[in-house]
Design an enzyme around this catalytic site. Structure first.
Site, PDB file in Angstrom:
ATOM      1  N   LYS A 205     -19.744 -44.662   8.287  1.00 60.16           N
ATOM      2  CA  LYS A 205     -18.642 -44.406   7.333  1.00 60.16           C
ATOM      3  C   LYS A 205     -17.544 -45.414   7.640  1.00 60.16           C
ATOM      4  CE  LYS A 205     -14.967 -42.638   6.647  1.00 60.16           C
ATOM      5  NZ  LYS A 205     -13.749 -43.358   6.188  1.00 60.16           N
ATOM      6  N   GLU A 280     -13.451 -44.359  20.763  1.00 63.61           N
ATOM      7  CA  GLU A 280     -12.654 -45.511  21.165  1.00 63.61           C
ATOM      8  C   GLU A 280     -11.340 -45.355  20.425  1.00 63.61           C
ATOM      9  OE1 GLU A 280     -10.762 -48.546  21.255  1.00 63.61           O
ATOM     10  OE2 GLU A 280     -12.328 -49.680  20.215  1.00 63.61           O
ATOM     11  N   CYS A 314      -6.293 -52.076  19.124  1.00 65.12           N
ATOM     12  CA  CYS A 314      -6.127 -50.919  20.002  1.00 65.12           C
ATOM     13  C   CYS A 314      -5.685 -51.354  21.396  1.00 65.12           C
ATOM     14  CB  CYS A 314      -7.411 -50.124  20.052  1.00 65.12           C
ATOM     15  SG  CYS A 314      -8.834 -51.169  20.274  1.00 65.12           S
ATOM     16  N   GLU A 411       1.553 -45.551  19.973  1.00 63.49           N
ATOM     17  CA  GLU A 411       0.864 -46.705  19.417  1.00 63.49           C
ATOM     18  C   GLU A 411       1.461 -47.026  18.053  1.00 63.49           C
ATOM     19  OE1 GLU A 411      -3.412 -46.353  18.298  1.00 63.49           O
ATOM     20  OE2 GLU A 411      -3.581 -48.232  19.389  1.00 63.49           O
TER      21      GLU A 411
HETATM   22  P1  NAP Z   1      -7.718 -43.153  11.510  1.00 61.95           P
HETATM   23  O1  NAP Z   1      -7.246 -42.143  10.530  1.00 61.95           O
HETATM   24  O2  NAP Z   1      -7.972 -42.740  12.885  1.00 61.95           O
HETATM   25  O3  NAP Z   1      -9.016 -43.823  10.855  1.00 61.95           O
HETATM   26  C1  NAP Z   1     -10.152 -44.286  11.518  1.00 61.95           C
HETATM   27  C2  NAP Z   1     -11.406 -43.845  10.796  1.00 61.95           C
HETATM   28  O4  NAP Z   1     -11.520 -42.418  10.854  1.00 61.95           O
HETATM   29  C3  NAP Z   1     -11.415 -44.179   9.320  1.00 61.95           C
HETATM   30  O5  NAP Z   1     -12.722 -44.483   8.916  1.00 61.95           O
HETATM   31  C4  NAP Z   1     -10.952 -42.883   8.706  1.00 61.95           C
HETATM   32  O6  NAP Z   1     -11.311 -42.747   7.365  1.00 61.95           O
HETATM   33  C5  NAP Z   1     -11.660 -41.883   9.555  1.00 61.95           C
HETATM   34  N1  NAP Z   1     -11.085 -40.538   9.539  1.00 61.95           N
HETATM   35  C6  NAP Z   1      -9.819 -40.151   9.260  1.00 61.95           C
HETATM   36  N2  NAP Z   1      -9.698 -38.820   9.350  1.00 61.95           N
HETATM   37  C7  NAP Z   1     -10.906 -38.326   9.685  1.00 61.95           C
HETATM   38  C8  NAP Z   1     -11.422 -37.020   9.922  1.00 61.95           C
HETATM   39  N3  NAP Z   1     -10.662 -35.953   9.840  1.00 61.95           N
HETATM   40  N4  NAP Z   1     -12.733 -36.901  10.247  1.00 61.95           N
HETATM   41  C9  NAP Z   1     -13.513 -37.978  10.362  1.00 61.95           C
HETATM   42  N5  NAP Z   1     -13.081 -39.242  10.142  1.00 61.95           N
HETATM   43  C10 NAP Z   1     -11.802 -39.417   9.816  1.00 61.95           C
HETATM   44  O7  NAP Z   1      -6.725 -44.360  11.525  1.00 61.95           O
HETATM   45  P2  NAP Z   1      -5.688 -44.753  10.366  1.00 61.95           P
HETATM   46  O8  NAP Z   1      -5.102 -43.559   9.700  1.00 61.95           O
HETATM   47  O9  NAP Z   1      -6.373 -45.723   9.519  1.00 61.95           O
HETATM   48  O10 NAP Z   1      -4.565 -45.433  11.245  1.00 61.95           O
HETATM   49  C11 NAP Z   1      -3.566 -44.626  11.860  1.00 61.95           C
HETATM   50  C12 NAP Z   1      -3.309 -45.090  13.256  1.00 61.95           C
HETATM   51  O11 NAP Z   1      -4.494 -45.011  14.020  1.00 61.95           O
HETATM   52  C13 NAP Z   1      -2.905 -46.539  13.398  1.00 61.95           C
HETATM   53  O12 NAP Z   1      -1.583 -46.756  13.121  1.00 61.95           O
HETATM   54  C14 NAP Z   1      -3.268 -46.791  14.816  1.00 61.95           C
HETATM   55  O13 NAP Z   1      -2.249 -46.319  15.659  1.00 61.95           O
HETATM   56  C15 NAP Z   1      -4.504 -45.982  15.012  1.00 61.95           C
HETATM   57  N6  NAP Z   1      -5.722 -46.809  14.875  1.00 61.95           N
HETATM   58  C16 NAP Z   1      -6.376 -47.166  15.995  1.00 61.95           C
HETATM   59  C17 NAP Z   1      -7.501 -47.959  15.899  1.00 61.95           C
HETATM   60  C18 NAP Z   1      -8.252 -48.404  17.099  1.00 61.95           C
HETATM   61  O14 NAP Z   1      -8.993 -49.383  17.011  1.00 61.95           O
HETATM   62  N7  NAP Z   1      -8.176 -47.710  18.210  1.00 61.95           N
HETATM   63  C19 NAP Z   1      -7.958 -48.391  14.657  1.00 61.95           C
HETATM   64  C20 NAP Z   1      -7.279 -47.973  13.513  1.00 61.95           C
HETATM   65  C21 NAP Z   1      -6.172 -47.192  13.649  1.00 61.95           C
HETATM   66  P3  NAP Z   1     -10.374 -43.310   6.183  1.00 61.95           P
HETATM   67  O15 NAP Z   1      -9.655 -44.519   6.660  1.00 61.95           O
HETATM   68  O16 NAP Z   1     -11.343 -43.638   5.158  1.00 61.95           O
HETATM   69  O17 NAP Z   1      -9.467 -42.199   5.809  1.00 61.95           O
END
Ligand code: NAP
Ligand code: MG
Length: 507
Positions: A205, A280, A314, A411
């Site tokens: 996904k 991760e 990250c 973060e």
């Molecule tokens: P996120 O919500 O954690 O998204 C990561 C993945 O998880 C996406 O594919 C997202 O889908 C999916 N997801 C979201 N809610 C979920 C749920 N309840 N169950 C299963 N999968 C779910 O990250 P974001 O909202 O895009 O970003 C928010 C913050 O997360 C950033 O500002 C950053 O601090 C952190 N982040 C960290 C990393 C890393 O590499 N560690 C990467 C991205 C973001 P959708 O995007 O399709 O909703």
């Protein structure tokens, strides 16, 4: 005959390769059981060009029903069909072939990635795509080297009996993999590579913000000749498709990269069938510069430690601890690097930093910057969004921050670094280890003993000494504390995608 009107992106980015234009204009569907199909509900959602805020393409919105279909296809591919009976060598060759195809389409994939994510095309071409290729090749090699052990056992309560005991590693099964938007293609590779090497099947996904490169990758997966259902790719939202995958009773393992907050939800969702979980998650990585460091290297590296990929890493070095004696020089040096960074659309060859991935991220990062200012921290450079279209934030260096402020603890996931002075090396471990995260850390010094001593004391999955952001398919990556569970890459990841079976024979 009337000419087809040009799409806005052809006007805006006149040198887009034709294959990218036709890919963007094609019908985007989900990959289930080797077929591209519409989502069950037929719903779609847009993906945007973050440099302009305009719609690049519409993709299928997978729902829980699509997840169900994809999991069925993955289960069937795992248990029937050619995949489970393929030799490790055949499996390895397929992964290698995929690497070759990704390499052959490197320019095209880099452009797609740059348009969808906002990162400079040159960066996508030099970093994201080659690392993905290398990861697939590295994992292709492992397919033939996943071994068990023979184990001499004693069994004291069966005196005189003889046994032969050995272990085998078997695929963990159907894997749900959920990836973020910061390195869309590379994260797909990090997830798919080891799963395929180990003989698992996958439902991937991708992030709603950046679905496109994985869809192109899906076409290459078919072209490489993977049997239907081995890799299934879904575009859709986290709360619906992602949640359905994490909680699905017929998924054996879920691997997630993203925020720590969603990581917790994944763990709860996985509890139903106690599927295996690897995570991760976020980071707030300390980067420590000692006065005896080679500053002409440390300063630009400290800037790129945080500004690379617009801070959307990250492992970004977001807390810059600098020995007091050189604090002003290092801060001014990093600020100067920040001033030199050219912001622009990823498509422009002059661009060094593109926009953030989405309007939501822009707002989030700007909110943190405001909180920093309100709390009394001072931006030496940057500290605001760039006016005009697109989701641009100026690279920002804060000083005068207090340890408990959100800009020091949380973060931000944007180009924002907080510089903090220290007097004595003994201050570093408690300060560096004081967040909930433990993903990475950097150390800059010419004193090798000091570097090793500190490396031992830092609670971080990766410690870089006199370098930063060095990744290799052979080097495990993952987090201590709330930065995650398990490791990606290296041979360490093979344990995450296999079950260990002990076989014991009485002779
Ligand atoms: P996120 O919500 O954690 O998204 C990561 C993945 O998880 C996406 O594919 C997202 O889908 C999916 N997801 C979201 N809610 C979920 C749920 N309840 N169950 C299963 N999968 C779910 O990250 P974001 O909202 O895009 O970003 C928010 C913050 O997360 C950033 O500002 C950053 O601090 C952190 N982040 C960290 C990393 C890393 O590499 N560690 C990467 C991205 C973001 P959708 O995007 O399709 O909703
Ligand atoms: Mg996009």
């Amino acid at each position: 005959m009337t000419a087809t009107p040009k799409a806005w992106f052809e006007e805006t980015y006149p040198d887009l390769p034709l294959e990218v234009v036709s890919f963007l204009q094609s019908r985007h569907r989900v990959l289930i059981g080797g077929q591209w199909v519409d989502s069950v509900t037929q719903k779609k959602f847009p993906t945007f060009d973050p440099a302009t805020g305009k719609v690049l393409a519409e993709v299928a919105e997978a729902s829980a029903e699509d997840v169900d279909e994809a999991v069925k296809a993955a289960r069937s591919a795992l248990e029937k069909g050619p995949w489970p009976t393929m030799t490790p060598s055949e499996r390895g060759r397929l992964i290698w072939k995929l690497a070759d195809l990704v390499e052959a389409h490197a320019d095209e994939l880099a452009v797609i990635e740059s348009l969808d994510n906002g990162k400079p095309r040159s960066v996508a071409r030099a970093v994201d795509v080659p690392l993905a290729v290398d990861l697939f090749r590295y994992m292709a090699g492992w397919a033939t080297k996943i071994e068990g052990n023979t184990i001499p056992i004693s069994v004291p309560y069966t005196p005189g009996a003889e046994y032969l005991a050995y272990t085998v590693r078997e695929p963990v099964g159907v894997c749900g993999q959920i990836i973020p938007w910061n390195f869309p293609l590379l994260m797909a590779a990090w997830k798919l590579g080891p799963a395929l090497a180990c003989g698992c099947t996958v439902v991937l996904k991708v992030a709603e913000q950046t679905p496109l490169s994985a869809l192109r990758l899906g076409q290459l997966i078919i072209e490489a000749g993977f049997p239907p259902g081995v890799v299934n790719i879904l575009t859709g939202f986290g709360e619906t498709a992602g949640a359905a995958l994490a909680s699905h009773p017929d998924v054996d393992k879920v691997a997630f990269t993203g925020s720590t907050e969603v990581g917790r939800q994944i763990v709860r969702a996985a509890a139903g069938n106690l599927k295996k979980v690897t995570l991760e998650l976020g980071g707030k990585s300390p980067n420590v510069v000692f006065a005896d460091a080679q500053l002409e290297e440390a300063i630009p590296a400290a800037a790129s430690a945080v500004f690379f990929n617009h801070g959307q890493c990250c492992c970004a070095g977001t807390r810059l601890y600098v020995e007091r004696k050189v604090f002003d020089r290092v801060v001014e040096g990093v600020a100067e690097e920040a001033r030199k960074i050219r912001l622009g659309p990823g498509w422009d060859p002059q661009t060094q930093m593109g926009p953030l991935v989405s309007e939501e991220q822009l707002e989030r990062v700007c909110r943190y910057i405001e909180e920093g200012k309100e709390g009394g921290a001072r931006p030496v450079v940057g500290g605001k969004k760039k006016e005009g279209q697109g989701y641009f934030v100026e690279p920002t260096v804060f000083v005068n921050a207090q340890p408990q402020m959100s800009i020091v603890q949380e973060e931000i996931f944007g180009p924002v670094v907080v510089a903090i002075p220290f007097e004595d090396p003994s201050e570093i471990p408690p300060a560096a280890n004081q967040t909930i995260y433990g993903l990475a850390a950097g150390i800059w010094t010419r004193d090798i003993s000091k570097a090793h001593r500190l490396a031992r004391e830092l609670k971080a999955g990766t410690v870089w000494i006199n370098c930063y952001n060095i990744f290799d398919a052979a080097l495990p990556f993952g987090g201590y504390k709330q930065s995650g569970w398990g490791r990606e890459m290296g041979h360490a990841v093979l344990e995450e995608y296999t079950e260990l079976k002990s076989v014991c024979i009485r002779l």
